[in-house]
Design an enzyme around this catalytic site. Structure first.
Site, PDB file in Angstrom:
ATOM      1  N   VAL A  64       0.866  -1.185   0.000  1.00 30.97           N
ATOM      2  CA  VAL A  64       0.000   0.000   0.000  1.00 30.97           C
ATOM      3  C   VAL A  64       0.900   1.231   0.000  1.00 30.97           C
ATOM      4  CG1 VAL A  64      -1.705   1.335   1.305  1.00 30.97           C
ATOM      5  CG2 VAL A  64      -1.871  -1.162   1.242  1.00 30.97           C
ATOM      6  N   ALA A 109       4.399   4.129   3.029  1.00 31.56           N
ATOM      7  CA  ALA A 109       3.991   2.904   2.341  1.00 31.56           C
ATOM      8  C   ALA A 109       4.178   1.737   3.307  1.00 31.56           C
ATOM      9  CB  ALA A 109       4.855   2.695   1.103  1.00 31.56           C
ATOM     10  N   LYS A 110       3.677   0.592   2.970  1.00 31.53           N
ATOM     11  CA  LYS A 110       3.931  -0.607   3.767  1.00 31.53           C
ATOM     12  C   LYS A 110       3.581  -1.818   2.936  1.00 31.53           C
ATOM     13  CE  LYS A 110       5.261  -1.700   7.996  1.00 31.53           C
ATOM     14  NZ  LYS A 110       6.152  -0.961   8.896  1.00 31.53           N
ATOM     15  N   GLY A 111       4.213  -2.942   3.256  1.00 31.48           N
ATOM     16  CA  GLY A 111       3.904  -4.171   2.537  1.00 31.48           C
ATOM     17  C   GLY A 111       3.838  -5.335   3.498  1.00 31.48           C
ATOM     18  N   ASP A 150      10.581  -5.227   8.620  1.00 29.71           N
ATOM     19  CA  ASP A 150       9.576  -5.086   9.689  1.00 29.71           C
ATOM     20  C   ASP A 150       9.475  -6.466  10.349  1.00 29.71           C
ATOM     21  OD1 ASP A 150       7.478  -3.124  10.792  1.00 29.71           O
ATOM     22  OD2 ASP A 150       6.263  -4.892  10.445  1.00 29.71           O
TER      23      ASP A 150
END
Ligand code: NAD
Length: 422
Positions: A64, A109-111, A150
């Site tokens: 995202v 953002a992040k995944g 992460d």
């Protein structure tokens, strides 16, 4: 004790609630509010991966991009069994606000990939990482979206991301990802950066409240990158670490732990944290946060402090190392108890700050001494802390809403300058 509602455990709702409160307090105009509330782009990828057994499995992954208003998207990749699109959305939005709070030129953002790294071999994890990266090779880029580690991912994962991306674009591109091994363009001090940032915030909070650091009791939930390094650095600085916990459970000992011995026990000897010799009282990982102390540091996962248990927090300072450890329904209870909160988007921003330094060093091809990295980190974190506290006093809001207001203000100003592309 009755169960916490699903609504309260939805981190996207928690992120949204704080954004709404802060936007209202700022008087953010309606159009900007709508623009900043929603992510810019989302993608789901289905990743076919042959397992070592020969069976073909398909994993589900997300990325995202919440905002690129202040710079390229920036945010980690999480490998965990309970990854969901709502969680990734919340984490992406938090990255936008976090980068703005510490005033570094990134968006958010992040995944994530739904998988259980504990049950996968190194080669299976490598195949998942490479295929995930290949699916997103046009999405990622040093000027587009820059991933980092992460939960469940680490330096090795980032090395695979970098290599896969490099193979696709046919050139070495170290700045496409941060949190890499130093040998591949990583930054000195990145591994300790989030824990160091947590400590800097604790130092500032103590100074603000007039409490001495020596002997100050600290409990830490989570003994991974953030928690174990915060424990180690803070003990060296004179804090007394009286509570520790990881996924297997917690320990509390008023006498204090020797963090380096616990790190050796868990990471070298690979023994369960809770079995640490002379570790004191055993308890659940969550209960560690409710033990007598001056500072409580949740540094594991989301939703640990809720409306049902916030009353049990005994700390004077709650410094959030994890993302989203406190639900928005718990905020009022924590405030009501007079606890000084360092919210996640400030407390754990040391990691992304040194990720920014890594990106800068990669693009310059010139690497800094560790002391230089730490000095710059101190400067960024202290400034951000002071600005959040100033906002909180000026607008008469808690530190969390102040941090959101500061961040939203910065992103909205940049958006107004850029204007809306038709
Ligand atoms: P990690 O995977 O290295 O460590 C996670 C730790 O939490 C482990 O000790 C694990 O045993 C523990 N844990 C997992 N589930 C738990 C549970 N139910 N109860 C108690 N403990 C549990 O992860 P990390 O990188 O240290 O990240 C921890 C948190 O900090 C996450 O919320 C992450 O998003 C956030 N964060 C990390 C960084 C970073 O630089 N690593 C930066 C900013 C924020």
């Amino acid at each position: 004790m009755s169960a916490v509602s699903q609504e309260e455990l939805n981190v996207y709702k928690s992120a949204e609630a704080r954004f709404e409160m802060a936007a209202q307090k700022l008087g953010l105009e309606d159009g900007l509010y709508r623009y900043l509330k929603y992510p810019s782009k989302e993608i789901t990828v289905y990743i076919p991966v042959p397992l070592d057994s020969g069976r073909l499995e398909v994993f589900v992954g997300y990325r995202v991009l919440h905002s690129t208003i202040r710079g390229p998207g920036k945010g980690g990749i999480r490998f965990a069994p309970d990854v969901s699109i709502d969680e990734v959305r919340a984490l992406a939005a938090w990255m936008t606000w976090k980068c703005a709070v510490v005033d570094i030129p990134f968006g958010g953002a992040k995944g994530g990939v739904i998988c259980d790294p504990g049950k996968l071999s190194k080669t299976e994890l490598e195949r998942i990482t490479r295929r995930y990266t290949a699916e997103l090779s046009e999405w990622f880029g040093p000027e587009r979206d820059v991933p980092a580690p992460d939960i469940g991912t680490n330096e090795q994962t980032m090395a695979w991301v970098m290599d896969t991306y490099a193979m696709h674009v046919r050139q070495a591109t170290t700045a496409v990802v941060t949190g890499k091994p130093i040998e591949l363009g990583g930054s000195r001090g990145r591994r300790e950066a989030t824990g160091r940032g947590v400590m800097i915030c604790c130092d500032k909070a103590l100074a603000k409240l007039g409490i001495k650091r020596e002997g100050c009791r600290v409990v830490i939930q989570g003994f991974g990158n953030v928690g174990s390094l915060a424990a180690s650095l803070m003990q060296q600085a004179g804090y007394r670490i009286v509570g520790l916990a990881d996924v297997g459970g917690g320990l509390y000992n008023e006498k204090g732990f020797d963090s380096s011995k616990v790190i050796d026990w868990v990471y070298t000897q690979k023994r369960p944290l809770q079995e640490f010799p002379g570790g004191g009282a055993k308890m659940s990982a969550r209960d560690v946060l409710f033990q007598p102390c001056e500072i409580a540091i949740p540094a594991a996962i989301e939703n640990q402090i809720t409306e049902k248990n916030a009353n049990q927090v005994q700390a004077r300072i709650l410094c959030e190392g994890a993302n989203g450890p406190t639900t928005w329904q718990a905020d009022a209870i924590i405030d009501g108890k007079g606890i000084f909160t360092v919210p996640d988007i400030l407390g754990n921003a040391g990691g992304v700050t040194v990720s920014y330094f890594e990106w800068v060093q990669d693009r310059q091809g010139f690497f800094w001494r560790e002391s230089e990295v730490n000095e710059r980190l101190l400067d960024v974190m202290e400034n951000a802390f002071d600005q959040v506290v100033r906002y909180s006093e000026l607008h008469k809001v808690n530190n969390r809403i102040a941090a959101y207001m500061l961040a939203i203000d910065r992103v909205a100003s940049a958006l107004k300058l850029r204007g809306i592309y038709a």
